[in-house]
Design a protein around this motif. Structure first.
Motif, PDB file in Angstrom:
ATOM      1  N   GLN A  36       0.945  -1.143  -0.241  1.00 13.81           N
ATOM      2  CA  GLN A  36       0.369   0.352  -0.570  1.00 13.81           C
ATOM      3  C   GLN A  36       0.833   1.603   0.153  1.00 13.81           C
ATOM      4  O   GLN A  36       1.864   1.428   0.537  1.00 13.81           O
ATOM      5  CB  GLN A  36      -0.686   0.063   1.728  1.00 13.81           C
ATOM      6  N   GLY A  37       0.564   1.909  -1.041  1.00 10.70           N
ATOM      7  CA  GLY A  37       1.321   3.117  -1.516  1.00 10.70           C
ATOM      8  C   GLY A  37       1.348   4.878  -0.477  1.00 10.70           C
ATOM      9  O   GLY A  37       1.748   5.582  -0.537  1.00 10.70           O
ATOM     10  N   SER A  38      -0.410   4.497  -0.422  1.00  8.21           N
ATOM     11  CA  SER A  38      -0.909   5.831   0.282  1.00  8.21           C
ATOM     12  C   SER A  38      -2.081   5.226   0.670  1.00  8.21           C
ATOM     13  O   SER A  38      -2.346   4.389   1.428  1.00  8.21           O
ATOM     14  CB  SER A  38      -1.764   6.068  -1.248  1.00  8.21           C
ATOM     15  N   GLU A  39      -3.371   6.208   1.111  1.00  6.77           N
ATOM     16  CA  GLU A  39      -3.604   6.580   2.074  1.00  6.77           C
ATOM     17  C   GLU A  39      -4.726   5.729   1.619  1.00  6.77           C
ATOM     18  O   GLU A  39      -5.852   4.957   1.587  1.00  6.77           O
ATOM     19  CB  GLU A  39      -4.944   7.045   2.706  1.00  6.77           C
ATOM     20  N   PHE A  40      -5.410   5.239   0.408  1.00  8.52           N
ATOM     21  CA  PHE A  40      -6.193   4.548  -0.615  1.00  8.52           C
ATOM     22  C   PHE A  40      -5.325   2.842  -0.775  1.00  8.52           C
ATOM     23  O   PHE A  40      -4.142   2.996  -0.290  1.00  8.52           O
ATOM     24  CB  PHE A  40      -5.725   4.480  -2.525  1.00  8.52           C
ATOM     25  N   ASP A  41      -6.379   2.016   0.377  1.00  4.00           N
ATOM     26  CA  ASP A  41      -5.943   1.004   0.814  1.00  4.00           C
ATOM     27  C   ASP A  41      -6.104  -0.577  -1.058  1.00  4.00           C
ATOM     28  O   ASP A  41      -6.991  -1.222  -0.653  1.00  4.00           O
ATOM     29  CB  ASP A  41      -7.168  -0.091   1.502  1.00  4.00           C
ATOM     30  N   TYR A  42      -4.881  -0.349  -0.967  1.00  6.45           N
ATOM     31  CA  TYR A  42      -4.590  -0.857  -2.550  1.00  6.45           C
ATOM     32  C   TYR A  42      -3.017  -1.332  -2.371  1.00  6.45           C
ATOM     33  O   TYR A  42      -1.821  -1.396  -1.697  1.00  6.45           O
ATOM     34  CB  TYR A  42      -4.419  -0.262  -3.947  1.00  6.45           C
ATOM     35  N   GLN A  43      -3.301  -2.932  -2.115  1.00  2.00           N
ATOM     36  CA  GLN A  43      -2.384  -4.030  -2.497  1.00  2.00           C
ATOM     37  C   GLN A  43      -2.167  -5.188  -3.207  1.00  2.00           C
ATOM     38  O   GLN A  43      -3.220  -5.035  -3.385  1.00  2.00           O
ATOM     39  CB  GLN A  43      -1.170  -4.294  -1.008  1.00  2.00           C
ATOM     40  N   GLY A  44      -1.003  -6.049  -3.254  1.00  2.00           N
ATOM     41  CA  GLY A  44      -0.947  -6.866  -3.874  1.00  2.00           C
ATOM     42  C   GLY A  44       0.144  -7.919  -5.046  1.00  2.00           C
ATOM     43  O   GLY A  44       0.995  -7.749  -3.503  1.00  2.00           O
ATOM     44  N   LYS A  45       0.154  -8.407  -5.613  1.00  2.00           N
ATOM     45  CA  LYS A  45       1.767  -8.579  -6.399  1.00  2.00           C
ATOM     46  C   LYS A  45       1.317  -8.913  -7.290  1.00  2.00           C
ATOM     47  O   LYS A  45       0.392  -8.673  -8.152  1.00  2.00           O
ATOM     48  CB  LYS A  45       1.575 -10.633  -5.529  1.00  2.00           C
ATOM     49  N   VAL A  46       3.150  -8.933  -7.947  1.00  2.43           N
ATOM     50  CA  VAL A  46       2.892  -9.051  -9.306  1.00  2.43           C
ATOM     51  C   VAL A  46       3.736  -9.948  -9.519  1.00  2.43           C
ATOM     52  O   VAL A  46       4.942 -11.270  -8.638  1.00  2.43           O
ATOM     53  CB  VAL A  46       3.765  -8.227  -9.609  1.00  2.43           C
ATOM     54  N   ASN A  47       3.172 -11.084 -10.300  1.00  2.00           N
ATOM     55  CA  ASN A  47       4.106 -12.188 -11.241  1.00  2.00           C
ATOM     56  C   ASN A  47       4.625 -12.112 -12.142  1.00  2.00           C
ATOM     57  O   ASN A  47       4.225 -10.933 -12.926  1.00  2.00           O
ATOM     58  CB  ASN A  47       3.094 -13.458 -11.025  1.00  2.00           C
ATOM     59  N   VAL A  48       5.874 -12.889 -12.498  1.00  2.00           N
ATOM     60  CA  VAL A  48       6.683 -12.813 -13.673  1.00  2.00           C
ATOM     61  C   VAL A  48       7.051 -14.146 -13.678  1.00  2.00           C
ATOM     62  O   VAL A  48       6.924 -15.227 -13.405  1.00  2.00           O
ATOM     63  CB  VAL A  48       7.604 -11.792 -12.985  1.00  2.00           C
ATOM     64  N   ARG A  49       6.418 -14.563 -15.420  1.00  2.00           N
ATOM     65  CA  ARG A  49       6.085 -15.828 -15.774  1.00  2.00           C
ATOM     66  C   ARG A  49       7.336 -15.555 -17.518  1.00  2.00           C
ATOM     67  O   ARG A  49       7.052 -14.538 -17.719  1.00  2.00           O
ATOM     68  CB  ARG A  49       5.125 -16.043 -15.667  1.00  2.00           C
ATOM     69  N   GLU A  50       7.646 -16.671 -17.757  1.00  2.00           N
ATOM     70  CA  GLU A  50       7.859 -17.108 -18.605  1.00  2.00           C
ATOM     71  C   GLU A  50       7.670 -16.901 -20.129  1.00  2.00           C
ATOM     72  O   GLU A  50       7.198 -18.634 -19.601  1.00  2.00           O
ATOM     73  CB  GLU A  50      10.225 -17.381 -18.269  1.00  2.00           C
ATOM     74  N   LEU A  51       7.772 -16.692 -20.567  1.00  2.00           N
ATOM     75  CA  LEU A  51       7.031 -17.102 -21.972  1.00  2.00           C
ATOM     76  C   LEU A  51       7.628 -18.457 -22.668  1.00  2.00           C
ATOM     77  O   LEU A  51       9.103 -18.425 -22.969  1.00  2.00           O
ATOM     78  CB  LEU A  51       6.537 -16.334 -22.637  1.00  2.00           C
ATOM     79  N   ALA A  52       7.139 -19.573 -23.288  1.00  2.00           N
ATOM     80  CA  ALA A  52       7.705 -20.443 -24.668  1.00  2.00           C
ATOM     81  C   ALA A  52       9.004 -19.467 -25.429  1.00  2.00           C
ATOM     82  O   ALA A  52       9.898 -20.353 -25.268  1.00  2.00           O
ATOM     83  CB  ALA A  52       6.644 -20.979 -24.745  1.00  2.00           C
ATOM     84  N   ASN A  53       8.667 -18.277 -25.398  1.00  2.00           N
ATOM     85  CA  ASN A  53       9.838 -18.019 -26.766  1.00  2.00           C
ATOM     86  C   ASN A  53      10.393 -16.835 -26.059  1.00  2.00           C
ATOM     87  O   ASN A  53      11.501 -16.532 -26.374  1.00  2.00           O
ATOM     88  CB  ASN A  53       8.689 -17.003 -27.435  1.00  2.00           C
ATOM     89  N   GLY A  54      10.613 -17.193 -24.558  1.00  2.00           N
ATOM     90  CA  GLY A  54      11.331 -15.976 -24.257  1.00  2.00           C
ATOM     91  C   GLY A  54      11.496 -15.256 -24.006  1.00  2.00           C
ATOM     92  O   GLY A  54      12.022 -14.371 -22.332  1.00  2.00           O
ATOM     93  N   SER A  55       9.807 -14.290 -23.997  1.00  2.00           N
ATOM     94  CA  SER A  55       9.643 -12.734 -22.928  1.00  2.00           C
ATOM     95  C   SER A  55       9.464 -13.472 -21.754  1.00  2.00           C
ATOM     96  O   SER A  55       8.873 -14.118 -21.481  1.00  2.00           O
ATOM     97  CB  SER A  55       8.077 -12.825 -24.364  1.00  2.00           C
ATOM     98  N   LEU A  56       9.092 -11.983 -21.403  1.00  2.00           N
ATOM     99  CA  LEU A  56       8.370 -12.198 -19.792  1.00  2.00           C
ATOM    100  C   LEU A  56       7.250 -11.662 -19.793  1.00  2.00           C
ATOM    101  O   LEU A  56       6.830 -10.567 -20.682  1.00  2.00           O
ATOM    102  CB  LEU A  56       8.634 -11.511 -19.218  1.00  2.00           C
ATOM    103  N   GLU A  57       5.912 -12.340 -18.853  1.00  2.00           N
ATOM    104  CA  GLU A  57       4.653 -11.413 -18.885  1.00  2.00           C
ATOM    105  C   GLU A  57       4.773 -11.555 -17.506  1.00  2.00           C
ATOM    106  O   GLU A  57       4.885 -12.022 -16.533  1.00  2.00           O
ATOM    107  CB  GLU A  57       3.961 -12.404 -19.151  1.00  2.00           C
TER     108      GLU A  57
END
Length: 172
Positions: A36-57
């Motif tokens: 959470q970065g401010s008074e607004f209550d938002y938090q979460g996660k980021v997932n980084v996955r490697e695609l079969a072609n080597g790119s990142l999602e």
């Protein structure tokens, strides 16, 4: 004989119908917290996955107040840690939709021209910020933030008072 041919055909169909996800991704994945970065209550996660072609999602999922309206929270991958002054934008990520609080981006070239591999991302000096708006005073309101790559992403290292204002320009 017809039954045997039918069963062989069914076996071929079942084998070829493997879940698309297995073919789309490698086994390489990372997860980072977004705080959470401010008074607004938002938090979460980021997932980084490697695609079969080597790119990142990069997939972002926030928890917080959803809304049925058409509104999107601008989201950026920045160079440096979340406490780096004037951290330039490394990549404009797809915005987080207020309806489901999700965003998905296939990472392209960074603003400095580099294409990150999965190994590069693990060693990347960066962070992600989710903004309230894309301009005006609300641009400076950070809903959620977290270090990525080789930067400390632990709760112990997070201090909301140390979040810096984003530089609205792309780094080069």
């Amino acid at each position: 004989m017809k039954k045997l041919a039918f069963y062989l055909l069914m076996a071929v169909v079942l084998v070829s119908c493997q879940p698309e996800e297995e073919q789309k991704y490698t086994s390489n994945k990372l997860e980072y917290a977004l705080y959470q970065g401010s008074e607004f209550d938002y938090q979460g996660k980021v997932n980084v996955r490697e695609l079969a072609n080597g790119s990142l999602e990069l997939s972002i999922v926030l928890s917080g107040k959803k809304d049925a309206g058409e509104y999107f929270f601008p989201t950026h991958l920045h160079f440096g840690g979340f406490d780096s002054p004037d951290a330039p934008i490394a990549h404009l990520l797809n915005p987080v939709n207020i309806k489901d609080l999700k965003s998905e981006t296939v990472l392209g070239p960074l603003s400095d021209g580099r294409n990150l591999t999965f190994s590069d991302f693990k060693n990347f000096d960066g962070h992600i910020k989710v903004h309230l708006a894309d301009s005006g005073p609300e641009y400076g309101v950070i809903l959620s933030v977290g270090n990525v790559g080789n930067n400390d992403n632990s709760l112990d290292a997070f201090n909301r008072e140390m979040i810096t204002v984003c530089s609205p320009y792309l780094g080069n």
